[in-house]
Design a protein around this motif. Sequence first.
Motif, PDB file in Angstrom:
ATOM      1  N   ARG A   1       2.332   1.637  -3.441  1.00 36.82           N
ATOM      2  CA  ARG A   1       1.273   2.087  -4.348  1.00 36.82           C
ATOM      3  C   ARG A   1       1.012   3.585  -4.171  1.00 36.82           C
ATOM      4  N   LEU A   2       1.004   4.053  -2.920  1.00 40.17           N
ATOM      5  CA  LEU A   2       0.801   5.473  -2.642  1.00 40.17           C
ATOM      6  C   LEU A   2       1.966   6.308  -3.191  1.00 40.17           C
TER       7      LEU A   2
ATOM      8  N   SER B   1       2.762   3.803 -12.577  1.00 42.87           N
ATOM      9  CA  SER B   1       2.012   2.612 -12.186  1.00 42.87           C
ATOM     10  C   SER B   1       2.961   1.600 -11.548  1.00 42.87           C
TER      11      SER B   1
ATOM     12  N   GLU C   1       0.827  -1.205   0.000  1.00 46.74           N
ATOM     13  CA  GLU C   1       0.000   0.000   0.000  1.00 46.74           C
ATOM     14  C   GLU C   1       0.864   1.259   0.000  1.00 46.74           C
TER      15      GLU C   1
ATOM     16  N   LYS D   1       1.706   6.446  -6.925  1.00 49.20           N
ATOM     17  CA  LYS D   1       0.632   7.352  -7.345  1.00 49.20           C
ATOM     18  C   LYS D   1       1.092   8.806  -7.264  1.00 49.20           C
ATOM     19  N   GLU D   2       1.806   9.153  -6.183  1.00 45.37           N
ATOM     20  CA  GLU D   2       2.323  10.513  -6.031  1.00 45.37           C
ATOM     21  C   GLU D   2       3.315  10.863  -7.135  1.00 45.37           C
TER      22      GLU D   2
ATOM     23  N   LYS E   1       3.168   9.564 -10.056  1.00 43.11           N
ATOM     24  CA  LYS E   1       2.436   9.356 -11.315  1.00 43.11           C
ATOM     25  C   LYS E   1       3.061   8.244 -12.153  1.00 43.11           C
TER      26      LYS E   1
END
Length: 116
Positions: free
Chosen positions: A8-9, A17, A5, A12-13, A15
């Motif tokens: 993944r965070l 995958s 997690e 995402k920050e 940008k």
Amino acid sequence: MSIYEKIRLLAKEKKISIAELERTLNFGNSTIRKWEHQSPSVDRLQKVADYFNVSISTLINENNIHYSKEQECIEELSQFILLKTHGLAEETQAYLIEDFKDYLEFKSDKVRSEEK
């Protein structure tokens, strides 16, 4: 928050995958996704930590929000100063902190000039 997690965070920050991250780090497909239920190897975890400029402890510590290495350094230094000056008179604390800043600036300048 699990290791997966947190990664993944961070992805995402940034940008990116998880699949792109795996390709960038030369991991097999779904390697990081497996970390949702399995523990990663230390060397792979270090590669991810280096990519995001965080420490391994940031990734594995359940209650740790993510900090950059610079933020972790600041936190560690702040705690050291508080610990070492605890119980001293306020004026003495202020003097020692100023003296420490001067010394650190002097040493940093010296190291920079030697690195050139």
